[in-house]
Design a protein around this motif. Sequence first.
Motif, PDB file in Angstrom:
ATOM      1  N   ASP A  64      43.013  47.151  33.213  1.00  0.00           N
ATOM      2  CA  ASP A  64      43.685  48.075  32.299  1.00  0.00           C
ATOM      3  C   ASP A  64      44.555  49.077  33.058  1.00  0.00           C
ATOM      4  O   ASP A  64      45.625  49.468  32.580  1.00  0.00           O
ATOM      5  N   ALA A  65      44.093  49.492  34.229  1.00  0.00           N
ATOM      6  CA  ALA A  65      44.829  50.490  35.002  1.00  0.00           C
ATOM      7  C   ALA A  65      46.084  49.916  35.647  1.00  0.00           C
ATOM      8  O   ALA A  65      47.119  50.584  35.711  1.00  0.00           O
ATOM      9  N   PHE A  66      46.000  48.671  36.088  1.00  0.00           N
ATOM     10  CA  PHE A  66      47.083  48.123  36.901  1.00  0.00           C
ATOM     11  C   PHE A  66      47.700  46.834  36.357  1.00  0.00           C
ATOM     12  O   PHE A  66      48.616  46.283  36.957  1.00  0.00           O
ATOM     13  N   GLY A  67      47.166  46.329  35.242  1.00  0.00           N
ATOM     14  CA  GLY A  67      47.797  45.186  34.596  1.00  0.00           C
ATOM     15  C   GLY A  67      47.316  43.827  35.038  1.00  0.00           C
ATOM     16  O   GLY A  67      47.825  42.806  34.572  1.00  0.00           O
ATOM     17  N   GLY A  68      46.336  43.777  35.916  1.00  0.00           N
ATOM     18  CA  GLY A  68      45.821  42.485  36.359  1.00  0.00           C
ATOM     19  C   GLY A  68      44.751  42.685  37.410  1.00  0.00           C
ATOM     20  O   GLY A  68      44.388  43.814  37.745  1.00  0.00           O
ATOM     21  N   LEU A  69      44.247  41.586  37.944  1.00  0.00           N
ATOM     22  CA  LEU A  69      43.279  41.635  39.036  1.00  0.00           C
ATOM     23  C   LEU A  69      43.480  40.386  39.880  1.00  0.00           C
ATOM     24  O   LEU A  69      43.230  39.273  39.431  1.00  0.00           O
ATOM     25  N   ASP A  70      43.944  40.585  41.110  1.00  0.00           N
ATOM     26  CA  ASP A  70      44.314  39.468  41.977  1.00  0.00           C
ATOM     27  C   ASP A  70      43.389  39.284  43.171  1.00  0.00           C
ATOM     28  O   ASP A  70      43.273  38.173  43.684  1.00  0.00           O
ATOM     29  N   VAL A  71      42.774  40.371  43.627  1.00  0.00           N
ATOM     30  CA  VAL A  71      41.984  40.327  44.864  1.00  0.00           C
ATOM     31  C   VAL A  71      40.664  41.050  44.647  1.00  0.00           C
ATOM     32  O   VAL A  71      40.634  42.153  44.099  1.00  0.00           O
ATOM     33  N   LEU A  72      39.585  40.425  45.073  1.00  0.00           N
ATOM     34  CA  LEU A  72      38.261  41.042  45.079  1.00  0.00           C
ATOM     35  C   LEU A  72      37.739  41.036  46.505  1.00  0.00           C
ATOM     36  O   LEU A  72      37.689  39.992  47.149  1.00  0.00           O
ATOM     37  N   VAL A  73      37.355  42.214  46.995  1.00  0.00           N
ATOM     38  CA  VAL A  73      36.702  42.326  48.305  1.00  0.00           C
ATOM     39  C   VAL A  73      35.289  42.833  48.063  1.00  0.00           C
ATOM     40  O   VAL A  73      35.096  43.948  47.573  1.00  0.00           O
ATOM     41  N   CYS A  74      34.302  42.003  48.385  1.00  0.00           N
ATOM     42  CA  CYS A  74      32.891  42.352  48.163  1.00  0.00           C
ATOM     43  C   CYS A  74      32.334  42.988  49.427  1.00  0.00           C
ATOM     44  O   CYS A  74      31.890  42.294  50.344  1.00  0.00           O
TER      45      CYS A  74
END
Length: 273
Positions: free
Chosen positions: A85-95
Amino acid sequence: MTNVLDRFNMQGRTALVTGGAGLLGSGFSRTLAQAGAAVAVADMDLSKAQSVADEITAQGGQAAALEMDVTHAGSTRAAMAAARDAFGGLDVLVCSAALDPKFDPHLGQKNEDSFEEFPLSAWQQALDVNLTGAFLSAQAAAPYMLAGGRGVMVLIGSIYGLGGPDQRLYDRPNGPRQYKPPYYSATKAGLLGLTRYLAAYYAGKNIRVNALSPGGVFNDHDEEFTQAYSQRTMLGRMADKEEMNAAMLFLASEASSYMTGANLVVDGGWTAW
């Protein structure tokens, strides 16, 4: 000819870092922002996450702080949705969220606890954070990556996921013997299995999954431990926390576009002897 440095550019990407206010996670968050990504700094400690996000925005980057408990599916799902919602998408996850006894004394476990006396509660709590936390985070992030047609996951492991800890490093001649706890090796090894599983599961979906396994990172360790550890590495020292940032960016960016299901070891030669 394309400039190779362009492959590290993260402009137009959104990244979420779990444990984003931690020893390594804060550096990962700053690095991704410096490379151009919009970064969701997700951590149980919202005030620390906000401090990291504020630092990023003060330097001209895009960041938002999110409160996130990786052990609860509802919290991980809410954080991923908030990042979208904040940035329009989700491309990268770092666990990067993890428990380590040196930095988490609240586990109710003493470093001198032997394997035979190791508390089940500490074992279960660490599994919840270190391994189940990555599972839940990946599970919550994947739908957004599938919807966007691309994604990268980077799971942060350890050299202790590749081999057992040298318990001699924790000996103290003038005090009780200390131990690296069993959950650390077990969960970090489990992350490597999860990495390979996710890479295979999302094959053909334009989602890549890799692991980064650091060696010992210096964080105010005592001199005796630092010297003993350093003598076991080919480079003769512990890592600086900043030395993991470029490796993480390599895996998170298109610089590693032909890598998935792999484990990048950054350990000063510890595992190469």
